[in-house]
Design a protein around this motif. Sequence first.
Motif, PDB file in Angstrom:
ATOM      1  N   ALA A  52     -20.146 -22.990  -2.593  1.00  0.00           N
ATOM      2  CA  ALA A  52     -19.835 -24.306  -2.044  1.00  0.00           C
ATOM      3  C   ALA A  52     -20.392 -24.452  -0.648  1.00  0.00           C
ATOM      4  O   ALA A  52     -20.969 -25.480  -0.290  1.00  0.00           O
ATOM      5  CB  ALA A  52     -18.326 -24.523  -2.044  1.00  0.00           C
ATOM      6  N   ALA A  53     -20.222 -23.419   0.162  1.00  0.00           N
ATOM      7  CA  ALA A  53     -20.735 -23.494   1.524  1.00  0.00           C
ATOM      8  C   ALA A  53     -22.246 -23.671   1.523  1.00  0.00           C
ATOM      9  O   ALA A  53     -22.800 -24.471   2.277  1.00  0.00           O
ATOM     10  CB  ALA A  53     -20.349 -22.231   2.292  1.00  0.00           C
ATOM     11  N   LEU A  54     -22.941 -22.944   0.692  1.00  0.00           N
ATOM     12  CA  LEU A  54     -24.392 -23.038   0.636  1.00  0.00           C
ATOM     13  C   LEU A  54     -24.838 -24.414   0.169  1.00  0.00           C
ATOM     14  O   LEU A  54     -25.717 -25.046   0.760  1.00  0.00           O
ATOM     15  CB  LEU A  54     -24.946 -21.964  -0.307  1.00  0.00           C
ATOM     16  N   ALA A  55     -24.211 -24.928  -0.887  1.00  0.00           N
ATOM     17  CA  ALA A  55     -24.622 -26.223  -1.417  1.00  0.00           C
ATOM     18  C   ALA A  55     -24.430 -27.329  -0.400  1.00  0.00           C
ATOM     19  O   ALA A  55     -25.293 -28.183  -0.215  1.00  0.00           O
ATOM     20  CB  ALA A  55     -23.840 -26.536  -2.694  1.00  0.00           C
ATOM     21  N   MET A  56     -23.312 -27.304   0.300  1.00  0.00           N
ATOM     22  CA  MET A  56     -23.050 -28.373   1.258  1.00  0.00           C
ATOM     23  C   MET A  56     -23.960 -28.259   2.463  1.00  0.00           C
ATOM     24  O   MET A  56     -24.370 -29.252   3.053  1.00  0.00           O
ATOM     25  CB  MET A  56     -21.595 -28.341   1.677  1.00  0.00           C
ATOM     26  N   ALA A  57     -24.310 -27.033   2.863  1.00  0.00           N
ATOM     27  CA  ALA A  57     -25.220 -26.868   3.981  1.00  0.00           C
ATOM     28  C   ALA A  57     -26.581 -27.466   3.660  1.00  0.00           C
ATOM     29  O   ALA A  57     -27.312 -27.908   4.542  1.00  0.00           O
ATOM     30  CB  ALA A  57     -25.365 -25.384   4.323  1.00  0.00           C
ATOM     31  N   GLN A  58     -26.935 -27.502   2.386  1.00  0.00           N
ATOM     32  CA  GLN A  58     -28.197 -28.087   1.985  1.00  0.00           C
ATOM     33  C   GLN A  58     -28.100 -29.595   1.787  1.00  0.00           C
ATOM     34  O   GLN A  58     -29.052 -30.248   1.394  1.00  0.00           O
ATOM     35  CB  GLN A  58     -28.663 -27.430   0.673  1.00  0.00           C
ATOM     36  N   GLY A  59     -26.908 -30.156   2.097  1.00  0.00           N
ATOM     37  CA  GLY A  59     -26.752 -31.595   2.034  1.00  0.00           C
ATOM     38  C   GLY A  59     -26.449 -32.121   0.650  1.00  0.00           C
ATOM     39  O   GLY A  59     -26.573 -33.308   0.403  1.00  0.00           O
ATOM     40  N   THR A  60     -26.053 -31.265  -0.275  1.00  0.00           N
ATOM     41  CA  THR A  60     -25.719 -31.710  -1.625  1.00  0.00           C
ATOM     42  C   THR A  60     -24.241 -31.515  -1.858  1.00  0.00           C
ATOM     43  O   THR A  60     -23.558 -30.782  -1.148  1.00  0.00           O
ATOM     44  CB  THR A  60     -26.507 -30.897  -2.675  1.00  0.00           C
ATOM     45  N   ALA A  61     -23.726 -32.170  -2.881  1.00  0.00           N
ATOM     46  CA  ALA A  61     -22.308 -32.033  -3.207  1.00  0.00           C
ATOM     47  C   ALA A  61     -22.030 -30.641  -3.757  1.00  0.00           C
ATOM     48  O   ALA A  61     -22.827 -30.082  -4.494  1.00  0.00           O
ATOM     49  CB  ALA A  61     -21.908 -33.089  -4.237  1.00  0.00           C
ATOM     50  N   ALA A  62     -20.887 -30.083  -3.376  1.00  0.00           N
ATOM     51  CA  ALA A  62     -20.515 -28.770  -3.888  1.00  0.00           C
ATOM     52  C   ALA A  62     -20.146 -28.880  -5.355  1.00  0.00           C
ATOM     53  O   ALA A  62     -19.384 -29.745  -5.749  1.00  0.00           O
ATOM     54  CB  ALA A  62     -19.342 -28.217  -3.082  1.00  0.00           C
ATOM     55  N   GLN A  63     -20.684 -27.976  -6.203  1.00  0.00           N
ATOM     56  CA  GLN A  63     -20.412 -28.000  -7.631  1.00  0.00           C
ATOM     57  C   GLN A  63     -19.245 -27.085  -7.991  1.00  0.00           C
ATOM     58  O   GLN A  63     -18.591 -27.304  -9.004  1.00  0.00           O
ATOM     59  CB  GLN A  63     -21.665 -27.579  -8.404  1.00  0.00           C
ATOM     60  N   GLU A  64     -19.013 -26.053  -7.192  1.00  0.00           N
ATOM     61  CA  GLU A  64     -17.975 -25.084  -7.494  1.00  0.00           C
ATOM     62  C   GLU A  64     -16.787 -25.285  -6.563  1.00  0.00           C
ATOM     63  O   GLU A  64     -16.965 -25.511  -5.370  1.00  0.00           O
ATOM     64  CB  GLU A  64     -18.520 -23.662  -7.317  1.00  0.00           C
ATOM     65  N   PRO A  65     -15.591 -25.193  -7.061  1.00  0.00           N
ATOM     66  CA  PRO A  65     -14.421 -25.268  -6.178  1.00  0.00           C
ATOM     67  C   PRO A  65     -14.329 -24.017  -5.305  1.00  0.00           C
ATOM     68  O   PRO A  65     -14.836 -22.948  -5.674  1.00  0.00           O
ATOM     69  CB  PRO A  65     -13.243 -25.354  -7.151  1.00  0.00           C
ATOM     70  N   ALA A  66     -13.725 -24.170  -4.163  1.00  0.00           N
ATOM     71  CA  ALA A  66     -13.525 -23.050  -3.249  1.00  0.00           C
ATOM     72  C   ALA A  66     -12.039 -22.870  -3.022  1.00  0.00           C
ATOM     73  O   ALA A  66     -11.316 -23.851  -2.823  1.00  0.00           O
ATOM     74  CB  ALA A  66     -14.235 -23.323  -1.929  1.00  0.00           C
ATOM     75  N   SER A  67     -11.559 -21.634  -3.059  1.00  0.00           N
ATOM     76  CA  SER A  67     -10.141 -21.398  -2.829  1.00  0.00           C
ATOM     77  C   SER A  67      -9.913 -19.994  -2.308  1.00  0.00           C
ATOM     78  O   SER A  67     -10.724 -19.087  -2.534  1.00  0.00           O
ATOM     79  CB  SER A  67      -9.330 -21.604  -4.118  1.00  0.00           C
TER      80      SER A  67
ATOM     81  N   ALA B  25      -6.896 -13.216  -2.531  1.00  0.00           N
ATOM     82  CA  ALA B  25      -8.040 -13.542  -3.371  1.00  0.00           C
ATOM     83  C   ALA B  25      -8.945 -14.520  -2.661  1.00  0.00           C
ATOM     84  O   ALA B  25      -8.486 -15.381  -1.937  1.00  0.00           O
ATOM     85  CB  ALA B  25      -7.580 -14.143  -4.699  1.00  0.00           C
ATOM     86  N   LEU B  26     -10.226 -14.397  -2.858  1.00  0.00           N
ATOM     87  CA  LEU B  26     -11.203 -15.354  -2.362  1.00  0.00           C
ATOM     88  C   LEU B  26     -12.093 -15.726  -3.527  1.00  0.00           C
ATOM     89  O   LEU B  26     -12.760 -14.880  -4.112  1.00  0.00           O
ATOM     90  CB  LEU B  26     -12.046 -14.742  -1.233  1.00  0.00           C
ATOM     91  N   ALA B  27     -12.048 -17.005  -3.889  1.00  0.00           N
ATOM     92  CA  ALA B  27     -12.802 -17.436  -5.061  1.00  0.00           C
ATOM     93  C   ALA B  27     -14.292 -17.265  -4.839  1.00  0.00           C
ATOM     94  O   ALA B  27     -14.818 -17.520  -3.766  1.00  0.00           O
ATOM     95  CB  ALA B  27     -12.483 -18.900  -5.370  1.00  0.00           C
ATOM     96  N   ALA B  28     -14.994 -16.836  -5.892  1.00  0.00           N
ATOM     97  CA  ALA B  28     -16.431 -16.635  -5.792  1.00  0.00           C
ATOM     98  C   ALA B  28     -17.161 -17.926  -5.495  1.00  0.00           C
ATOM     99  O   ALA B  28     -18.242 -17.928  -4.907  1.00  0.00           O
ATOM    100  CB  ALA B  28     -16.961 -16.023  -7.087  1.00  0.00           C
ATOM    101  N   GLY B  29     -16.568 -19.055  -5.902  1.00  0.00           N
ATOM    102  CA  GLY B  29     -17.231 -20.329  -5.676  1.00  0.00           C
ATOM    103  C   GLY B  29     -17.296 -20.731  -4.224  1.00  0.00           C
ATOM    104  O   GLY B  29     -18.045 -21.649  -3.876  1.00  0.00           O
ATOM    105  N   ALA B  30     -16.521 -20.077  -3.323  1.00  0.00           N
ATOM    106  CA  ALA B  30     -16.504 -20.498  -1.926  1.00  0.00           C
ATOM    107  C   ALA B  30     -17.877 -20.356  -1.288  1.00  0.00           C
ATOM    108  O   ALA B  30     -18.351 -21.244  -0.595  1.00  0.00           O
ATOM    109  CB  ALA B  30     -15.473 -19.679  -1.155  1.00  0.00           C
TER     110      ALA B  30
END
Length: 695
Positions: free
Chosen positions: A12-27, A4-9
């Motif tokens: 999360a990658a996109l949000a952090m690349a923009q310099g903001t905190a990730a809102q969705e967990p990644a798993s 399984a790959l969580a949809a939030g991954a």
Amino acid sequence: MRRALAAGAALAALAMAQGTAAQEPASATLEDARVTYDGRVLVLANSRIERRFDWNGGALITTWLGFDGESGWTMRSETPDLVPFGTSHTAHSASLTLREVAADAITPAHLEVSVETRGPTLDLRRTCRVFPRVPAIPCTVAYRGQPREADDAAPATRDVIENAALSADRRGDAIERLALPPGHWPLTVAAFRAATDYNDWLVDEDEGELYRQPLALAGNVLELQDTFGRGQIFLIKEAPAKADQIAWPGHDFVTQQGNVRVEGSGIDPATLSPDAWRNAYTVTVGVAAPGRGAALLARRAYMDTRRSYRHDRDGMILMNTWGDRNRDAAMSESFALAQLEAAHRLGLTHLQLDDGWQAGLSKNSAASEGALWEEWSTEAWQPHPERFPRGLGPVVARANELGMEIGLWFNPTRTEDYALWQRDATILIDLYRRHGIRIFKIDGIEVPNRKAAENLEKMFAQVSQATGGRAVFNFDVTAGRRPGYLDPVNRFGNLFVENRYTDWGNYYPHRTLRNLWMLSAHVPPQFLQIEFLNIWRNPDRYPPRDPLAPARVGFEYAFAATMMAQPLAWFEATGLPDEAFATAPLLKVYGDHAASIHEGQILPIGERPDGTRWTGFQSLGRDGESGYLLVLREFNQSGSVHLATLLPPGRRVRLDHLAGQGRSRMVRVGSDGRIPIALPQPHNFALYRYHILDR
């Protein structure tokens, strides 16, 4: 199997690349392997290991390392794991990417997580892989851009006894770091020696203990035991041996109470560019329960992931005629055909045509016109027009009729750091497509920088892909600055370990056995080519009463010493006396069991060989209840021994005798793992298949 790959991954990658905190967990999960990120903590784990990181804006800090889901160590650090080129890396932004990597012909399926940070001048990418049920996690750091000036190093002084604040950071080029908790931490470091034309003792081990003073150590494998804890930690630097590394700082590990670092990225910072990523050497961190056997098995579980063993591809009893020191003087179609017939009679499976099959003769040729080495043309890699006037077709056809395979020698063009790697790959791919030739001995390599290493790796990868993963490269590590035992490029084949010759009196079966035994604690021996020679040649090159001379040891014993590796018949089969072919039944028995032997986890048992010991190997089957024992009695006067093994203490074991002296029997494993073994004659052996019968 859970995948399984969580949809939030991706979010999360996109949000952090923009310099903001990730809102969705990644798993992500794959069988028992899992990677989770909750915005603060990154966890890499399976049922046998767990490593946690404080996110720290992408500049990861290890906070926990555990094993078997229970025990572990809290790390005590407030600084990032990485110190790139002696600098404190500043990150402007960070991103995390998760993906599941499907199994291919070489590597098992696994999870991969990459954390990328961007700085003012230097970008970092740390990529880690988590394999199911493997108690180790490899991580590779990559750099892009240019580092700023290195921070000031800690002052060097011996007047430190009154200094209560010794710096734990040396500001070296750190590519891994563990801030171990207080305690008693004995250590062992294993260092390798390649260039085996010059070295005949291939593994050095030193012992010590973490101390308040930093200690710089050279080696590729570091073991740390927690004396009063419940386990041990190991680190593997996957790089060539010592000075064969690129930009080697003179050591690989710096150990100190509360701080263990791996240094030496293998990159000269002057070669970095903002336009391309450049990988440092991989470092693997693993864990094990207490005990030597647990450490061996844990490391081997990881090493097995570097190249999946496939017997139909990797298994071979390969003959290379160079060992009789005639070089290429007789190389021709008729010579090759005669060798095939004799090799088949003995029970060999492959014939490799070494240097001299090709049109462009090398400087090692017996012919006076031989001169090539660093640079070759495409035409040089056609079959020699006089030696093989009909090309390679007739030799390959006869090999196929005999159920054998042909391999070839190849020396890549070194010009401009192997800039012609694509052309060389095309040459090898063409040989595969035209003749089915897929086994290539790679010689003459020199790796002065990362560009050369990367180009060579690209060449091997392209050939592997074009052959559907069927290609096997025999990497010659006998001379030069070459990949060595733990370089990542070895995932494309096996290692051609030694050149030894009776002509020079430097071939002794017990020395070859010793080097294999020592290496097998660190490298799967099924990926090592280990030689046995024509023992009847040059008896006058040895002292007349030398009990360890090849002719006194015997041909069967010389072969048996190689069975747990890939046996390399280092001779011309047509030069063997008739009595040599009486060994064919042994090779037949070995061939019947070779796949099962090599699909197990092969580790050294008994004593380190020196010509007078009881020694051997154990291949532990994947079912945990069966396997193989190879026991060798060297030149000694004791007809029996209680041999140290990796069998479970207290269990009853059935030994089914397959070859050599000895007999089938039942034994009870002692509390120390030893079993009784008897062999009536020196320089003999016994190959057993074992079954564990009761719990």
